[in-house]
Design an enzyme around this catalytic site. Sequence first.
Site, PDB file in Angstrom:
ATOM      1  N   GLU A 123       0.857  -1.189   0.000  1.00 23.39           N
ATOM      2  CA  GLU A 123       0.000   0.000   0.000  1.00 23.39           C
ATOM      3  C   GLU A 123       0.892   1.238   0.000  1.00 23.39           C
ATOM      4  O   GLU A 123       1.844   1.330   0.785  1.00 23.39           O
ATOM      5  CB  GLU A 123      -0.907   0.012   1.228  1.00 23.39           C
ATOM      6  CG  GLU A 123      -1.757   1.275   1.373  1.00 23.39           C
ATOM      7  CD  GLU A 123      -2.635   1.266   2.615  1.00 23.39           C
ATOM      8  OE1 GLU A 123      -3.049   0.166   3.046  1.00 23.39           O
ATOM      9  OE2 GLU A 123      -2.897   2.354   3.172  1.00 23.39           O
ATOM     10  N   GLU A 128      -2.605  11.602   2.849  1.00 23.09           N
ATOM     11  CA  GLU A 128      -3.467  11.208   3.954  1.00 23.09           C
ATOM     12  C   GLU A 128      -3.493  12.360   4.955  1.00 23.09           C
ATOM     13  O   GLU A 128      -2.473  12.967   5.264  1.00 23.09           O
ATOM     14  CB  GLU A 128      -2.926   9.934   4.601  1.00 23.09           C
ATOM     15  CG  GLU A 128      -3.927   9.198   5.463  1.00 23.09           C
ATOM     16  CD  GLU A 128      -3.440   7.809   5.835  1.00 23.09           C
ATOM     17  OE1 GLU A 128      -4.284   6.967   6.152  1.00 23.09           O
ATOM     18  OE2 GLU A 128      -2.211   7.573   5.821  1.00 23.09           O
TER      19      GLU A 128
END
Length: 247
Positions: A123, A128
Amino acid sequence: MTISRGTLARRPNGEYWSHEIGGSGWGNEELQYYTDSADNAALDGEGHLVITAREVDPATTDLKCWYGPCTVTSARLITAGKQEFTYGRIESRVKVPAGSGSWPALWMLGADFGEVGWPQTGEIDIMEFVGREPDQVFGTIHGPGYAGGESFNGFLDIGRPVAEDWHEFTVEWSPQKIVWAVDGAVFHQASPTDVAPHEWVFDHPFFLLANLAVGGNFGGALAADVVFPVSFTIDHVRVYRASGDPS
């Protein structure tokens, strides 16, 4: 490749994006139920893709979440099976929502996710943000032996609330190296030596995801003063092929 400016009247462009649906908590005890409704993901008529989290009265909904009747809906869009790539420059200009409990992200998962699972698939979190850390942005990789709370991540404090302005996030992804930047400032890098002796799992095809989660283990508790709806606005997502890459 520009994948935020869809051709459909309101919904995200189905040539690039599919919806993931459900209220399982998504491995993080998140509060939202992801739908395929235009109420939660739509074009705004000004060239932006807007993912919106909306409050739901649990007494009036049939939607079921891991904790009972759902209290929030949102959207999670993926390009799996439609747009997958290995290496290049991934660039996105976004505006995040304010308020503790909001958790927007633009990220990637390995295209072999269905065969090997997470975190073996790998990932890469391009962008974020969590509202409980209003001045910070994060860039992260997860893989076998360095996932979840043990991930290899970096962050940048921009010195003011991230939600106040638009920001451009980029990842330069090449064999054996990933570099993160926001507004042109590099703030994190990763290579196989950073995760050794664990396996580096980022030299194969990945697909994109864009979502707005609410609450959860990383998103944090929903603040009492958060006023719904809250929106994660994406001006563009562009993927540039690496120089010399024939794929």
